[in-house]
Enzyme design. Structure first.
Site, PDB file in Angstrom:
ATOM      1  N   HIS A 120       1.380 -12.353  -3.760  1.00 46.82           N
ATOM      2  CA  HIS A 120       1.675 -12.257  -5.197  1.00 46.82           C
ATOM      3  C   HIS A 120       0.428 -12.569  -6.032  1.00 46.82           C
ATOM      4  CE1 HIS A 120       6.187 -13.168  -4.208  1.00 46.82           C
ATOM      5  NE2 HIS A 120       5.761 -12.027  -3.704  1.00 46.82           N
ATOM      6  N   HIS A 277       9.541  -4.978  -6.739  1.00 50.04           N
ATOM      7  CA  HIS A 277       8.906  -6.094  -6.035  1.00 50.04           C
ATOM      8  C   HIS A 277       8.219  -5.624  -4.752  1.00 50.04           C
ATOM      9  CE1 HIS A 277       8.003 -10.203  -4.992  1.00 50.04           C
ATOM     10  NE2 HIS A 277       8.299  -9.869  -3.751  1.00 50.04           N
ATOM     11  N   ASP A 281       4.316  -6.317  -3.770  1.00 48.65           N
ATOM     12  CA  ASP A 281       3.814  -6.797  -2.480  1.00 48.65           C
ATOM     13  C   ASP A 281       2.747  -5.864  -1.920  1.00 48.65           C
ATOM     14  OD1 ASP A 281       5.350  -9.099  -2.330  1.00 48.65           O
ATOM     15  OD2 ASP A 281       6.899  -8.206  -1.064  1.00 48.65           O
ATOM     16  N   HIS A 304       5.219  -6.149   4.684  1.00 51.66           N
ATOM     17  CA  HIS A 304       3.860  -6.646   4.861  1.00 51.66           C
ATOM     18  C   HIS A 304       3.239  -6.175   6.179  1.00 51.66           C
ATOM     19  CE1 HIS A 304       4.495  -9.159   1.384  1.00 51.66           C
ATOM     20  NE2 HIS A 304       5.528  -9.740   1.944  1.00 51.66           N
TER      21      HIS A 304
END
Length: 334
Positions: A120, A277, A281, A304
């Site tokens: 973030h 969101h 990321d 991720h």
């Protein structure tokens, strides 16, 4: 220079945080309909002053204090574990430094010192154009704050920004790169600006299929992306805690879904907050490359781990990218 950005009204109460402030033309085809003008100040940038914030790590549950400090040109983003003093505690950010990407992005240096949940803050650095900074943290994980990049953006705004003498270097994508893991995939495509498309598909009516497609720039990040919070499912929380994760997670720092309901009072902050969101990321995960992209990212259900697979696949193909310096009337290979 200081920015005079309007303060967006998000229509939701913000979680109080402890914040202190110390004192050319390419021949490559365009991806979008319009040419985005090249900014006159395509220079590396750092902070004008140090800034400090404190909060709880979402996975460890530990309270941590974070200080972001100005850094000279060419430093890049360097994290420092101030709680470790018996070995090298500096962790320069790079694609190779990422060692774990299950539920967050974790980096490690050669001495085995690790730091997790950097994504973030990295997204905020990318969107606000911070090239050089030293980030001191007194624990193993960055604070989750409200689960979005908004508190980090507010922190950096309070610190202020300073242009530096070195030209800003971009990562230009020259050839398509794609990675796949099960039904998840991500790819990078050549483009004359930084674009992103992200799609998610969950078997719950609370989320369903959601898509965002946008130009990654500061204005769009501030208005559409930075306030989107991380999210999770109530039935997964106990399993995560048994695995030593999500110990600091709460309705204060995540959107929690239970069946067909959102448990957070007030619900969502914006439409399609979930996919926004995931895009946030991805911006942070890709900034480990060391500069903003001149390229288009497309992700489908990518997390991720897939994003870091993409970063490593790109770095393994030196013919597929190059560093470039952009000025108002030229683009030069670095």
């Amino acid at each position: 220079p200081h920015r005079n950005n309007p303060k967006p009204d998000f229509g939701f109460p913000l979680v109080n945080q402890t914040i202190e402030v110390s004192s050319g033309n390419s021949a490559r085809p365009l991806c979008g309909r319009f040419v985005i003008p090249v900014k006159a100040d395509h220079l590396e940038q750092t902070l004008r002053a140090p800034a400090i914030i404190a909060g709880v790590g979402v996975h460890t549950g530990q309270r941590v204090r974070l200080a972001v400090r100005p850094a000279p040109t060419g430093t890049g983003i360097v994290f420092v574990r101030t709680d470790i003093t018996d070995r090298d505690n500096r962790i320069p950010v790079s694609g190779e430094a990422v060692v774990e990407a299950r539920l967050n992005t974790m980096i490690e240096n050669g001495a085995g010192v690790r730091l997790s949940t950097i994504e973030h803050l990295m997204a905020a650095f990318c969107a606000l154009g911070i090239s050089n900074a030293v980030v001191e943290v007194d624990g193993p994980e960055l604070p989750i704050l409200d689960g979005s990049a908004l508190p980090f953006v507010q922190l950096l705004d309070r610190a202020g920004f300073r242009n530096q003498a070195a030209p800003l270097r971009f990562i230009e994508i020259l050839a398509p790169i794609e990675v796949t893991e099960g039904d998840k995939h991500a790819r990078l495509l050549p483009c004359d600006r930084y674009e992103m498309r992200f799609e998610i598909d969950f078997d719950t009516p609370v989320i369903g299929n959601q898509v965002v497609d946008f130009v990654v720039d500061e204005a769009t990040f501030r208005s559409d992306i930075m306030a989107a919070r991380t999210f999770g499912f109530a039935h997964e929380v106990e399993a995560l805690r048994r695995a030593g994760l999500a110990r600091g997670g709460s309705l204060e720092n995540a959107v929690v879904i239970d069946g067909d309901q959102i448990l957070n009072t007030g619900g969502l902050r914006m439409e399609r907050e979930f996919v926004r969101h995931k895009a946030l990321d991805a911006i942070g995960d890709l900034y480990v490359l060391g500069g903003p992209l001149l390229g288009r990212y497309e992700g489908y259900k990518a997390g991720h781990a897939v994003n870091n697979m993409l970063v490593r696949a790109l770095l393994a193909r030196p013919d597929a990218w190059r560093e470039v310096v952009r000025t108002p009337d030229m683009a030069m290979a670095g």
